[in-house]
Design an enzyme around this catalytic site. Structure first.
Site, PDB file in Angstrom:
ATOM      1  N   ARG A  50       0.939  -1.311  -0.225  1.00  0.00           N
ATOM      2  CA  ARG A  50      -0.368   0.075  -0.081  1.00  0.00           C
ATOM      3  C   ARG A  50       1.107   0.934   0.282  1.00  0.00           C
ATOM      4  O   ARG A  50       1.786   1.283   1.210  1.00  0.00           O
ATOM      5  CB  ARG A  50      -0.899  -0.373   1.102  1.00  0.00           C
ATOM      6  CG  ARG A  50      -1.856  -1.618   1.610  1.00  0.00           C
ATOM      7  CD  ARG A  50      -2.133  -1.289   2.936  1.00  0.00           C
ATOM      8  NE  ARG A  50      -3.182  -2.190   2.701  1.00  0.00           N
ATOM      9  CZ  ARG A  50      -3.042  -3.451   3.344  1.00  0.00           C
ATOM     10  NH1 ARG A  50      -2.004  -3.620   3.757  1.00  0.00           N
ATOM     11  NH2 ARG A  50      -3.754  -4.413   3.709  1.00  0.00           N
ATOM     12  N   HIS A  91      -3.480  -9.501   3.805  1.00  0.00           N
ATOM     13  CA  HIS A  91      -4.625  -9.555   4.114  1.00  0.00           C
ATOM     14  C   HIS A  91      -5.242 -10.444   5.021  1.00  0.00           C
ATOM     15  O   HIS A  91      -4.207 -11.091   5.446  1.00  0.00           O
ATOM     16  CB  HIS A  91      -5.658 -10.360   2.527  1.00  0.00           C
ATOM     17  CG  HIS A  91      -5.780  -9.392   1.679  1.00  0.00           C
ATOM     18  ND1 HIS A  91      -6.542  -9.816   0.040  1.00  0.00           N
ATOM     19  CD2 HIS A  91      -5.883  -7.751   1.506  1.00  0.00           C
ATOM     20  CE1 HIS A  91      -5.962  -8.847  -0.505  1.00  0.00           C
ATOM     21  NE2 HIS A  91      -5.471  -7.609  -0.152  1.00  0.00           N
ATOM     22  N   ARG A 134      -1.467  -1.801  -6.788  1.00  0.00           N
ATOM     23  CA  ARG A 134      -1.724  -3.449  -6.138  1.00  0.00           C
ATOM     24  C   ARG A 134      -2.610  -4.324  -6.627  1.00  0.00           C
ATOM     25  O   ARG A 134      -2.439  -5.688  -6.497  1.00  0.00           O
ATOM     26  CB  ARG A 134      -2.210  -2.871  -4.497  1.00  0.00           C
ATOM     27  CG  ARG A 134      -2.641  -3.782  -3.850  1.00  0.00           C
ATOM     28  CD  ARG A 134      -2.743  -2.867  -2.112  1.00  0.00           C
ATOM     29  NE  ARG A 134      -3.721  -4.110  -0.914  1.00  0.00           N
ATOM     30  CZ  ARG A 134      -3.147  -4.302  -0.801  1.00  0.00           C
ATOM     31  NH1 ARG A 134      -1.618  -4.646  -0.674  1.00  0.00           N
ATOM     32  NH2 ARG A 134      -3.659  -5.139   1.311  1.00  0.00           N
ATOM     33  N   HIS A 171      -3.193   2.119  -5.549  1.00  0.00           N
ATOM     34  CA  HIS A 171      -3.879   0.926  -5.119  1.00  0.00           C
ATOM     35  C   HIS A 171      -4.765   0.508  -6.374  1.00  0.00           C
ATOM     36  O   HIS A 171      -4.627  -1.362  -6.920  1.00  0.00           O
ATOM     37  CB  HIS A 171      -5.367   1.696  -4.457  1.00  0.00           C
ATOM     38  CG  HIS A 171      -6.021   0.570  -4.020  1.00  0.00           C
ATOM     39  ND1 HIS A 171      -4.982   0.004  -2.342  1.00  0.00           N
ATOM     40  CD2 HIS A 171      -6.750  -0.576  -3.439  1.00  0.00           C
ATOM     41  CE1 HIS A 171      -5.797  -1.163  -1.853  1.00  0.00           C
ATOM     42  NE2 HIS A 171      -6.885  -1.244  -2.616  1.00  0.00           N
ATOM     43  N   TYR A 219     -10.231 -11.021  -6.400  1.00  0.00           N
ATOM     44  CA  TYR A 219      -9.310 -10.583  -7.769  1.00  0.00           C
ATOM     45  C   TYR A 219      -9.514 -12.326  -8.809  1.00  0.00           C
ATOM     46  O   TYR A 219      -8.666 -12.266 -10.330  1.00  0.00           O
ATOM     47  CB  TYR A 219      -7.298 -11.211  -7.457  1.00  0.00           C
ATOM     48  CG  TYR A 219      -7.087  -9.432  -6.718  1.00  0.00           C
ATOM     49  CD1 TYR A 219      -7.240  -8.720  -7.784  1.00  0.00           C
ATOM     50  CD2 TYR A 219      -7.013  -9.551  -5.208  1.00  0.00           C
ATOM     51  CE1 TYR A 219      -6.833  -7.376  -6.350  1.00  0.00           C
ATOM     52  CE2 TYR A 219      -6.242  -8.537  -4.949  1.00  0.00           C
ATOM     53  CZ  TYR A 219      -6.230  -7.555  -5.263  1.00  0.00           C
ATOM     54  OH  TYR A 219      -6.671  -5.670  -4.719  1.00  0.00           O
ATOM     55  N   LYS A 226      -1.230  -2.761   8.136  1.00  0.00           N
ATOM     56  CA  LYS A 226      -2.018  -2.761   8.294  1.00  0.00           C
ATOM     57  C   LYS A 226      -1.945  -3.638   9.833  1.00  0.00           C
ATOM     58  O   LYS A 226      -1.641  -4.363  10.358  1.00  0.00           O
ATOM     59  CB  LYS A 226      -3.823  -2.539   8.003  1.00  0.00           C
ATOM     60  CG  LYS A 226      -3.995  -1.986   7.226  1.00  0.00           C
ATOM     61  CD  LYS A 226      -5.512  -2.015   6.806  1.00  0.00           C
ATOM     62  CE  LYS A 226      -5.375  -1.494   5.495  1.00  0.00           C
ATOM     63  NZ  LYS A 226      -6.922  -1.246   5.124  1.00  0.00           N
TER      64      LYS A 226
END
Length: 303
Positions: free
Chosen positions: A146, A265, A242, A239, A274, A170
Site C-alpha cells: 500500500r 490481507h 496493488r 491501489h 482477484y 495495517k
C-alpha cells in the site's frame, strides 16, 4: 473529543495516516451537520435519529454508498471509543445499517503500461527525482504494498542480499515480501544517487530532493502522474498497482494463499475478488481461441 479519538486511533490502534485523516474529516462533517461543537456534553446528546438524518442527508446529496458507509464507520468507531471512556452508555451509530453496495471488479494496468511508466526518459538517467519516481512505481508493482506502507519504508527494511522487504502493514502487522534481481539493482542505483542529496532524513528510503521523506500524498501524485501518461484507465492510483500485482501473480500461477500473505490481507475472502478478474481473462481467451466458442452473431457476420 475528535482530536482525542484520532490520537487514540494513531497511537493505540496503529491506524494508517490515511485512515486517521479520513475519520477526522468524517467526524468534523457529522458535527457540522448537527451544528454543534464536539464537546463531551454535545457528544452525549447525539441520538440514533441524528445519525440516520446525517446518512439521509448524504444520500439526498447523492453521495456514493461507499462514501456514506465510510462515514458511518467513522461514527461507529468514534462513539465506540466514547462509550469506552464512559461519555455515553449506548453507541448511537451502532443501529444505523450500512448501505448495500455492488462490489466492482478491481481494475489493473497492462504490463506494457507499467513498463513505460518505469522507463526513465533519455538524458534523465542520473536525475534523482526521475529515478526515484520510477522506483516508486516499481516497488508498488513488484511488491503489492500500500502507499502508506511504501511511505513508511526504511532502509533497514530492505535486505538486498536476501532480496526481501519487511513491510509494516495495517495494525502494525509485519510481512516479508521477496523481490527479484531487477528491483535490487534499481534500489541500489537509487540509493547511490540519493547519497548526493543533502539533509537526508535518516532511515527513510524515499525522500524529496530537500531530504524530507515522501508523504502518502506525494506517492499518490507520483503514481497518478506517471500512470496517467501511459494508461487509458480512468483510475491511476497506487491501489490500482496493488490490484495489478495481485492479478499478475494469479495469472502467472501463484496460489491464492500466497497472494493473500503477500498483500497482507487478514481474510482470504478479501483476496478472492482477484479470482473474478482472472476468470474474466480466462473466458476472453477461451472465446478467442476455441473454434466452437464463437457466438451465432459471429457466425452470421462471417457468412
Amino acid at each position: 473529543m475528535v482530536n482525542t479519538f484520532v490520537t487514540y486511533l494513531a497511537h493505540e490502534k496503529a491506524r494508517s495516516e490515511c485512515t486517521v485523516t479520513a475519520y477526522k474529516k468524517d467526524l468534523e462533517t457529522l458535527f457540522q451537520f448537527l451544528q454543534v461543537e464536539p464537546t463531551r456534553e454535545n457528544v452525549a446528546m447525539v441520538t440514533t435519529n441524528d445519525i440516520r438524518a446525517w446518512a439521509s442527508d448524504m444520500m439526498q446529496h447523492q453521495f456514493l454508498a461507499r462514501s456514506v458507509n465510510r462515514r458511518l464507520s467513522a461514527a461507529r468507531s468514534f462513539f465506540r471509543y466514547m462509550r469506552l471512556l464512559g461519555v455515553i452508555e449506548k453507541n448511537p451509530a451502532e443501529y444505523v445499517p450500512a448501505l448495500k453496495t455492488p462490489r466492482p471488479l478491481p481494475v489493473y494496468f497492462k504490463e506494457e503500461e507499467v513498463d513505460k511508466a518505469t522507463q526513465i526518459p533519455e538524458g534523465e538517467e542520473t536525475d534523482f527525482e526521475s529515478v526515484r519516481d520510477a522506483l516508486v512505481i516499481e516497488l508498488l508493482y513488484q511488491t503489492g504494498m500500500r502507499r502508506a506502507e511504501l511511505a513508511g519504508l526504511k532502509d533497514v527494511d530492505i535486505d538486498t542480499s536476501g532480496k526481501t522487504i519487511k513491510i509494516l502493514g495495517k495494525g502494525r502487522k509485519e510481512r516479508i515480501v521477496p523481490f527479484g534481481d531487477d528491483l535490487e539493482k534499481k534500489i541500489q542505483y537509487y540509493i547511490a544517487l540519493r547519497s548526493g542529496v543533502s539533509a537526508m532524513t535518516p532511515g527513510r528510503l524515499l525522500i524529496k530532493r530537500n531530504g524530507e521523506p515522501l508523504s502518502v500524498e506525494d506517492i499518490y501524485n507520483i503514481v497518478v502522474r506517471r500512470m496517467g501518461e501511459v494508461s487509458t484507465l480512468e483510475k491511476h492510483s497506487p491501489h490500482v498497482l496493488r490490484h495489478t500485482f495481485a492479478t499478475t501473480m494469479l495469472n502467472n500461477g501463484a496460489d491464492l494463499d500466497s497472494v493473500k500473505e503477500l498483500l497482507g490481507h487478514s481474510s482470504l475472502a478479501t483476496t478472492q475478488i482477484y479470482t473474478h478478474v482472472t476468470f474474466e481473462q480466462m473466458l476472453e481467451s477461451y472465446h478467442k481461441a476455441h473454434p466452437h466458442a464463437k457466438s451465432s452473431t459471429d457466425d452470421e457476420t462471417n457468412k
